[in-house]
Design an enzyme around this catalytic site. Structure first.
Site, short mmCIF file in Angstrom:
data_model
loop_
_atom_site.label_atom_id
_atom_site.label_comp_id
_atom_site.label_asym_id
_atom_site.label_seq_id
_atom_site.Cartn_x
_atom_site.Cartn_y
_atom_site.Cartn_z
N GLU A 79 -39.19 26.63 66.71
CA GLU A 79 -38.48 25.60 65.97
C GLU A 79 -39.42 24.43 65.71
OE1 GLU A 79 -34.10 26.03 66.67
OE2 GLU A 79 -34.78 24.81 68.33
N GLY A 126 -32.83 19.78 61.34
CA GLY A 126 -31.88 18.83 60.77
C GLY A 126 -32.40 18.08 59.55
N SER A 141 -33.26 24.06 60.01
CA SER A 141 -32.65 24.01 58.68
C SER A 141 -32.33 25.38 58.09
CB SER A 141 -33.54 23.20 57.72
OG SER A 141 -33.63 21.85 58.16
#
Ligand code: PEP
Length: 248
Positions: A161, A167, A206
């Site tokens: 990640e 986000g 995302s």
């Protein structure tokens, strides 16, 4: 390897959000080719586990100790007692907000595996590290520092990640995702031997119903960890459905 689509609800949702879980559980039952997991806040764990059907429920963090004077913390054994079957360790928000080091993440994951949980260990570079061309090196070092010695293909999941993609609506290119996942796979083989070939490696950052299908075509991407888009069934289920289509 079965594709895993995992949602992390973070610090969101009162009891009303369990209605979303009910919808997710009903739809997941119709997509048996994909494993679906949700990590609700601690406060909802027991009730979520009781009504999750085939959706696997897990925690978002645990302490490395089994019990003791650690105000505000939750042990891996407590998660198990609430019906959790996995726990996220070392999410970038914990690393950034709470200063969690690789060594701490490894000790938490070690405790989780000892309690019978699967650990989803998160690793990923920040924006400056990516811009400076250090992403591959940083992620390989995080992996090495965060994987516990008792890990194997059945109890470990890695989630790559990039912090700058969480986000933000931004994602790495498919080539960058594939390049990173190939490095992670090679490093897993070094760290835990042939078991490393079967550890699932998720991408997170995302992910949505529109980009998931392409992301799942990248080499060594075995699923996704989803934050924002896991909070409602309307956003999460298209991801599950797209993953099921790719897996068929
Ligand atoms: C996350 O926090 O693990 C994450 C991937 O978040 P989002 O999907 O919202 O980018």
């Amino acid at each position: 390897m079965r594709t895993l689509i995992a949602g992390n609800w973070k610090m969101n949702g009162g009891r009303a959000i369990l209605a979303e879980l009910d919808r997710i559980a009903a739809a997941a039952a119709a997509a048996p080719a994909v494993d679906v997991a949700i990590a609700p806040p601690f406060t909802l764990l027991a009730e979520a586990a009781a009504r999750a059907g085939g959706v696997v429920i897990g925690g978002q963090d645990c302490h490395s100790a089994p019990k003791g004077a650690h105000t505000g913390c939750i042990s891996a054994g407590m998660l198990v007692e609430m019906g959790a079957r996995f726990v996220i360790c070392g999410h970038s928000e914990r690393r950034a907000e709470f200063g969690e080091s690789d060594a701490l993440v490894r000790s938490k994951a070690h405790a989780a595996l000892g309690a019978g949980l699967t650990a989803i260990v998160c690793i990923g570079e920040d924006e400056a590290e990516r811009d400076e061309g250090r992403a591959l090196m940083v992620v390989a070092a995080e992996l090495e520092g965060s994987v516990p010695p008792n890990a194997n293909a059945a109890n470990l999941v890695i989630s790559y990640e990039p912090a700058w993609a969480i986000g933000t609506g931004r994602t790495p290119t498919l080539a960058e995702i594939g390049e990173m996942h190939l490095i992670i796979r090679a490093k897993l083989l070094q760290l835990i031997g042939e078991e490393g070939a079967r550890v699932r490696i998720l991408y997170g950052g995302s992910v949505n119903g529109t980009n998931i299908a392409a992301i799942l075509t990248c080499p060594e991407v075995n699923g996704a960890l989803i934050g924002g888009a896991s909070l409602t069934a309307d956003q999460f289920l298209p991801i599950v459905q797209a993953a099921a289509n790719v897996s068929q």
